[in-house]
Design a protein around this motif. Structure first.
Motif, PDB file in Angstrom:
ATOM      1  N   PRO A 115      46.877  64.954  35.001  1.00 54.83           N
ATOM      2  CA  PRO A 115      45.771  64.704  34.082  1.00 54.83           C
ATOM      3  C   PRO A 115      44.792  63.611  34.503  1.00 54.83           C
ATOM      4  N   VAL A 116      45.074  62.838  35.524  1.00 50.03           N
ATOM      5  CA  VAL A 116      44.211  61.711  35.869  1.00 50.03           C
ATOM      6  C   VAL A 116      42.923  62.200  36.514  1.00 50.03           C
ATOM      7  N   ASP A 117      41.788  61.713  36.030  1.00 55.65           N
ATOM      8  CA  ASP A 117      40.501  61.976  36.660  1.00 55.65           C
ATOM      9  C   ASP A 117      40.337  60.915  37.735  1.00 55.65           C
ATOM     10  N   VAL A 118      40.562  61.290  38.988  1.00 55.18           N
ATOM     11  CA  VAL A 118      40.584  60.313  40.073  1.00 55.18           C
ATOM     12  C   VAL A 118      39.268  59.549  40.206  1.00 55.18           C
ATOM     13  N   PRO A 119      38.089  60.215  40.147  1.00 55.40           N
ATOM     14  CA  PRO A 119      36.857  59.424  40.268  1.00 55.40           C
ATOM     15  C   PRO A 119      36.744  58.364  39.171  1.00 55.40           C
ATOM     16  N   ASP A 120      37.118  58.708  37.939  1.00 56.98           N
ATOM     17  CA  ASP A 120      37.076  57.721  36.865  1.00 56.98           C
ATOM     18  C   ASP A 120      38.095  56.615  37.100  1.00 56.98           C
ATOM     19  N   ALA A 121      39.257  56.974  37.658  1.00 54.92           N
ATOM     20  CA  ALA A 121      40.271  55.957  37.952  1.00 54.92           C
ATOM     21  C   ALA A 121      39.777  54.999  39.031  1.00 54.92           C
ATOM     22  N   VAL A 122      39.088  55.527  40.041  1.00 49.72           N
ATOM     23  CA  VAL A 122      38.530  54.665  41.087  1.00 49.72           C
ATOM     24  C   VAL A 122      37.493  53.732  40.482  1.00 49.72           C
ATOM     25  N   ALA A 123      36.575  54.298  39.705  1.00 45.29           N
ATOM     26  CA  ALA A 123      35.540  53.477  39.070  1.00 45.29           C
ATOM     27  C   ALA A 123      36.172  52.450  38.141  1.00 45.29           C
ATOM     28  N   GLY A 124      37.215  52.868  37.410  1.00 44.98           N
ATOM     29  CA  GLY A 124      37.901  51.934  36.526  1.00 44.98           C
ATOM     30  C   GLY A 124      38.558  50.797  37.281  1.00 44.98           C
ATOM     31  N   SER A 125      39.177  51.097  38.411  1.00 44.23           N
ATOM     32  CA  SER A 125      39.807  50.049  39.229  1.00 44.23           C
ATOM     33  C   SER A 125      38.782  49.051  39.730  1.00 44.23           C
ATOM     34  N   ILE A 126      37.638  49.563  40.172  1.00 46.46           N
ATOM     35  CA  ILE A 126      36.583  48.678  40.666  1.00 46.46           C
ATOM     36  C   ILE A 126      36.058  47.822  39.524  1.00 46.46           C
ATOM     37  N   LEU A 127      35.865  48.425  38.356  1.00 47.68           N
ATOM     38  CA  LEU A 127      35.380  47.677  37.195  1.00 47.68           C
ATOM     39  C   LEU A 127      36.372  46.588  36.802  1.00 47.68           C
ATOM     40  N   VAL A 128      37.654  46.902  36.805  1.00 48.05           N
ATOM     41  CA  VAL A 128      38.676  45.898  36.474  1.00 48.05           C
ATOM     42  C   VAL A 128      38.646  44.770  37.499  1.00 48.05           C
ATOM     43  N   GLU A 129      38.571  45.129  38.788  1.00 44.44           N
ATOM     44  CA  GLU A 129      38.509  44.100  39.842  1.00 44.44           C
ATOM     45  C   GLU A 129      37.295  43.192  39.653  1.00 44.44           C
ATOM     46  N   GLN A 130      36.135  43.793  39.373  1.00 40.26           N
ATOM     47  CA  GLN A 130      34.923  43.002  39.179  1.00 40.26           C
ATOM     48  C   GLN A 130      35.062  42.084  37.972  1.00 40.26           C
ATOM     49  N   THR A 131      35.604  42.611  36.884  1.00 42.03           N
ATOM     50  CA  THR A 131      35.769  41.823  35.673  1.00 42.03           C
ATOM     51  C   THR A 131      36.756  40.685  35.909  1.00 42.03           C
ATOM     52  N   LEU A 132      37.863  40.965  36.585  1.00 47.28           N
ATOM     53  CA  LEU A 132      38.841  39.920  36.879  1.00 47.28           C
ATOM     54  C   LEU A 132      38.231  38.832  37.765  1.00 47.28           C
ATOM     55  N   ALA A 133      37.412  39.236  38.725  1.00 46.92           N
ATOM     56  CA  ALA A 133      36.782  38.255  39.629  1.00 46.92           C
ATOM     57  C   ALA A 133      35.854  37.318  38.870  1.00 46.92           C
ATOM     58  N   GLU A 134      35.277  37.794  37.765  1.00 46.80           N
ATOM     59  CA  GLU A 134      34.350  36.976  36.977  1.00 46.80           C
ATOM     60  C   GLU A 134      35.066  36.049  36.004  1.00 46.80           C
ATOM     61  N   MET A 135      36.356  36.250  35.806  1.00 42.47           N
ATOM     62  CA  MET A 135      37.106  35.462  34.833  1.00 42.47           C
ATOM     63  C   MET A 135      37.471  34.095  35.369  1.00 42.47           C
ATOM     64  N   ASP A 136      37.650  33.187  34.439  1.00 43.36           N
ATOM     65  CA  ASP A 136      38.161  31.857  34.770  1.00 43.36           C
ATOM     66  C   ASP A 136      39.676  31.876  34.618  1.00 43.36           C
ATOM     67  N   GLU A 137      40.290  30.853  35.103  1.00 39.28           N
ATOM     68  CA  GLU A 137      41.724  30.675  34.885  1.00 39.28           C
ATOM     69  C   GLU A 137      41.908  30.016  33.523  1.00 39.28           C
ATOM     70  N   PRO A 138      42.945  30.279  32.803  1.00 42.70           N
ATOM     71  CA  PRO A 138      44.122  31.064  33.149  1.00 42.70           C
ATOM     72  C   PRO A 138      43.993  32.540  32.788  1.00 42.70           C
ATOM     73  N   GLN A 139      42.816  32.973  32.230  1.00 47.53           N
ATOM     74  CA  GLN A 139      42.671  34.367  31.805  1.00 47.53           C
ATOM     75  C   GLN A 139      42.977  35.347  32.939  1.00 47.53           C
ATOM     76  N   ARG A 140      42.436  35.065  34.134  1.00 46.26           N
ATOM     77  CA  ARG A 140      42.633  35.985  35.261  1.00 46.26           C
ATOM     78  C   ARG A 140      44.118  36.163  35.556  1.00 46.26           C
ATOM     79  N   THR A 141      44.849  35.056  35.629  1.00 47.46           N
ATOM     80  CA  THR A 141      46.284  35.131  35.937  1.00 47.46           C
ATOM     81  C   THR A 141      47.041  35.814  34.808  1.00 47.46           C
ATOM     82  N   ILE A 142      46.681  35.523  33.585  1.00 41.64           N
ATOM     83  CA  ILE A 142      47.359  36.141  32.438  1.00 41.64           C
ATOM     84  C   ILE A 142      47.196  37.657  32.476  1.00 41.64           C
ATOM     85  N   VAL A 143      45.979  38.132  32.716  1.00 41.55           N
ATOM     86  CA  VAL A 143      45.739  39.577  32.751  1.00 41.55           C
ATOM     87  C   VAL A 143      46.467  40.212  33.933  1.00 41.55           C
ATOM     88  N   ARG A 144      46.421  39.580  35.084  1.00 42.53           N
ATOM     89  CA  ARG A 144      47.130  40.130  36.245  1.00 42.53           C
ATOM     90  C   ARG A 144      48.644  40.233  35.967  1.00 42.53           C
TER      91      ARG A 144
END
Length: 191
Positions: A115-144
């Motif tokens: 059932p996974v839509d791979v293109p959406d999963a790729v875009a979602g992974s990139i979006l999560v990475e970008q969002t995590l990169a913009e976060m400050d600590e400790p939020q980034r570590t907590i989410v990871r």
């Protein structure tokens, strides 16, 4: 009509190397995603193959500045990345599971729909990475820790020496932020 109609491989490579992810990544995935999936399905089950496709395109997107059109076509570059991701998959699997895969089981599972839509999963992974990169600590570590290591809030609080309520608050705000960004990106893609 596919997204790549009207685009030759050189135009797709240019869009991938210089364009925004919602254009360049989508075109590259539409053009070579099936090839990468077919390559992975030769040696692994469908779920793992789709994971490899996602990892391949995320890796390609992250390292797109290293793509050199003079060295060869984008499709060949993406296939080289896919081969590395496939090798990585088996390296990790052999360490974690120490098992031999029965080819009849692999072929059986490769036929099942996933059932996974791979293109959406790729875009979602990139979006999560970008969002995590913009976060400050400790939020980034907590989410990871919560998402990647799948730890409960109490274990995260203990590891980071924070109150459980603080961890839950950070998680709630951050996951809301991720959801809002995902919905905004998905709405823009559908428009």
């Amino acid at each position: 009509m596919t997204a790549t109609e009207g685009f030759d491989d050189d135009a797709i490579a240019l869009a991938f190397a210089t364009g925004p992810s919602d254009v360049g990544l989508r075109l590259a995935y539409d053009r070579w995603g099936g090839l990468v999936l077919a390559l992975a399905l030769r040696v692994m089950d469908r779920a793992d193959a789709e994971d490899v496709v996602q990892q391949t395109f995320v890796s390609a997107w992250r390292s797109r500045e290293r793509y050199d059109p003079e060295a060869g076509p984008l499709g060949a570059w993406i296939v080289r990345i896919a081969r590395r991701r496939i090798a990585d998959h088996f390296r990790v699997a052999s360490v974690l599971h120490e098992r031999v895969v029965d080819p009849t089981v692999v072929l059986d599972r490769a036929e099942r729909p996933h059932p996974v839509d791979v293109p959406d999963a790729v875009a979602g992974s990139i979006l999560v990475e970008q969002t995590l990169a913009e976060m400050d600590e400790p939020q980034r570590t907590i989410v990871r820790l919560a998402v990647i290591e799948d730890l409960p809030a109490s274990a995260i609080a203990e590891r980071l020496e924070l109150p459980v309520g603080t961890v839950k608050s950070h998680l709630s705000r951050t996951l809301r932020r991720l959801r809002d960004r995902w919905e905004g990106a998905h709405a823009a893609h559908l428009a």
